[in-house]
Design a protein around this motif. Structure first.
Motif, PDB file in Angstrom:
ATOM      1  N   ILE A  78       0.877  -1.174   0.000  1.00  0.00           N
ATOM      2  CA  ILE A  78       0.000   0.000   0.000  1.00  0.00           C
ATOM      3  C   ILE A  78       0.909   1.217   0.000  1.00  0.00           C
ATOM      4  CG2 ILE A  78      -1.625   1.368   1.375  1.00  0.00           C
ATOM      5  CD1 ILE A  78      -3.031  -0.961   0.170  1.00  0.00           C
ATOM      6  N   CYS A  79       0.672   2.121  -0.920  1.00  0.00           N
ATOM      7  CA  CYS A  79       1.484   3.351  -1.030  1.00  0.00           C
ATOM      8  C   CYS A  79       2.976   3.028  -1.128  1.00  0.00           C
ATOM      9  CB  CYS A  79       1.208   4.290   0.131  1.00  0.00           C
ATOM     10  SG  CYS A  79      -0.488   4.844   0.221  1.00  0.00           S
ATOM     11  N   GLY A  80       3.287   1.939  -1.808  1.00  0.00           N
ATOM     12  CA  GLY A  80       4.681   1.583  -2.033  1.00  0.00           C
ATOM     13  C   GLY A  80       5.385   0.938  -0.855  1.00  0.00           C
ATOM     14  N   ARG A  95      -3.174   0.775   7.370  1.00  0.00           N
ATOM     15  CA  ARG A  95      -2.805   0.209   6.070  1.00  0.00           C
ATOM     16  C   ARG A  95      -3.439  -1.163   5.853  1.00  0.00           C
ATOM     17  NH1 ARG A  95      -2.247   4.682   3.482  1.00  0.00           N
ATOM     18  NH2 ARG A  95      -0.415   5.875   4.090  1.00  0.00           N
ATOM     19  N   ASP A  98      -6.736  -0.202   4.576  1.00  0.00           N
ATOM     20  CA  ASP A  98      -6.586   0.225   3.180  1.00  0.00           C
ATOM     21  C   ASP A  98      -6.486  -0.990   2.254  1.00  0.00           C
ATOM     22  OD1 ASP A  98      -6.539   2.885   4.007  1.00  0.00           O
ATOM     23  OD2 ASP A  98      -4.358   3.090   3.797  1.00  0.00           O
ATOM     24  N   ASP A 102      -8.976  -2.159  -0.778  1.00  0.00           N
ATOM     25  CA  ASP A 102      -8.463  -2.436  -2.126  1.00  0.00           C
ATOM     26  C   ASP A 102      -8.918  -3.805  -2.612  1.00  0.00           C
ATOM     27  OD1 ASP A 102      -7.157  -0.015  -2.301  1.00  0.00           O
ATOM     28  OD2 ASP A 102      -5.143  -0.848  -2.113  1.00  0.00           O
TER      29      ASP A 102
END
Length: 115
Positions: A78-80, A95, A98, A102
């Motif tokens: 998530i977000c790299g 996360r 998140d 997703d």
């Protein structure tokens, strides 16, 4: 303009974004609430109270009835950043959420999402 740390963002301000994301892909608020409940232990009433209270993510997770013991099975990026490598427990829980959102949006089966 200073950026607000994710832990200080209100859950009620991010929830509609989660809802928009899953709805765009043809999924429902019920599915979103199911994964939130699975991760945090909030029932529908508790979730609605958190949404009304303007609780930060830190407060939302600190007051969670019980973080699911299987949450550590959530893997991915998530977000790299790999969620399993995040050291701050609250950021990791955010996360995790998140990642679950997703997975709903990608159409993953609920039985697989709820590990």
């Amino acid at each position: 303009m200073a950026r607000t740390p994710i832990t200080d963002m209100t859950f009620s301000s991010i929830y509609p974004l989660y809802l928009q994301k899953v709805a765009r892909k043809g999924h429902t608020e019920a599915e979103l609430n199911t994964v939130i409940s699975w991760l945090t232990g909030y029932d529908e009433q508790g979730l609605q109270e958190q949404l009304k209270s303007a609780a930060t993510f830190s407060t939302f997770f600190a007051q969670a009835p019980q973080i699911n013991p299987h949450a550590s099975r959530i893997k991915g990026v998530i977000c790299g950043v790999r969620v399993e490598d995040i050291e701050d427990p609250t950021v990791q829980q955010i996360r995790y959420l998140d990642k679950l959102v997703d997975e709903i949006a990608k159409g993953k089966k609920m039985t697989n999402i709820l590990r």
